[in-house]
Design a protein around this motif. Sequence first.
Motif, mmCIF file in Angstrom:
data_model
loop_
_atom_site.group_PDB
_atom_site.id
_atom_site.type_symbol
_atom_site.label_atom_id
_atom_site.label_comp_id
_atom_site.label_asym_id
_atom_site.label_seq_id
_atom_site.Cartn_x
_atom_site.Cartn_y
_atom_site.Cartn_z
ATOM 1 N N SER A 56 64.634 -3.788 15.050
ATOM 2 C CA SER A 56 64.082 -2.366 15.817
ATOM 3 C C SER A 56 64.450 -2.508 17.504
ATOM 4 C CB SER A 56 62.544 -2.214 15.473
ATOM 5 O OG SER A 56 61.737 -3.352 15.786
ATOM 6 N N ALA A 105 53.462 -2.742 12.240
ATOM 7 C CA ALA A 105 53.243 -1.294 12.941
ATOM 8 C C ALA A 105 54.103 -1.450 13.931
ATOM 9 C CB ALA A 105 51.674 -1.236 13.333
ATOM 10 N N ALA A 106 54.222 -2.568 14.700
ATOM 11 C CA ALA A 106 55.326 -2.405 15.912
ATOM 12 C C ALA A 106 56.374 -2.187 15.461
ATOM 13 C CB ALA A 106 55.119 -4.074 16.395
ATOM 14 N N VAL A 126 56.694 1.467 15.165
ATOM 15 C CA VAL A 126 56.744 2.236 16.375
ATOM 16 C C VAL A 126 57.958 2.015 17.019
ATOM 17 C CG1 VAL A 126 55.702 2.357 18.773
ATOM 18 C CG2 VAL A 126 54.285 2.319 16.442
ATOM 19 N N MET A 127 58.527 0.946 17.088
ATOM 20 C CA MET A 127 59.984 0.645 17.765
ATOM 21 C C MET A 127 61.189 1.586 17.109
ATOM 22 S SD MET A 127 59.376 -1.371 20.376
ATOM 23 C CE MET A 127 61.095 -2.088 20.730
ATOM 24 N N ALA A 186 60.818 4.396 15.427
ATOM 25 C CA ALA A 186 60.530 5.902 15.918
ATOM 26 C C ALA A 186 60.795 5.910 17.208
ATOM 27 C CB ALA A 186 59.097 6.263 15.631
ATOM 28 N N VAL A 187 60.676 4.970 18.193
ATOM 29 C CA VAL A 187 61.087 5.472 19.678
ATOM 30 C C VAL A 187 62.467 5.253 19.472
ATOM 31 C CG1 VAL A 187 60.935 4.309 21.851
ATOM 32 C CG2 VAL A 187 58.791 4.479 20.418
#
Length: 96
Positions: free
Chosen positions: A15, A73-74, A77-78, A80-81
């Motif tokens: 990610s 979760a990290a 998020v990574m 998705a970004v």
Amino acid sequence: MLLLTVVTFILLLVSHIFVYLTIQKKTTTKSLSFFILYIALACPLVFTLLYERSNDMVGANIELGIAFLFTWAAIIVMCAVGFFRFIKKHMKQDEI
């Protein structure tokens, strides 16, 4: 448990690489900051795994679950970004 941990660290690395590849101007500072971010996001899981190995108590280890949850979760998020940056980078300006 070992397989889950290895897969988690690999997904975290992938990610980060995915987000890093969407950066247009790659500098040494950005590379170093991504490496530091990877280490910072992996530290809670590493610390909790080392603590669990040294602790011989039998029972539900809530700290380990929270560490895995934080790391996953990290990863989400990574990813998705990275996905949104990839879409934005490859979209034409008229389509925005």
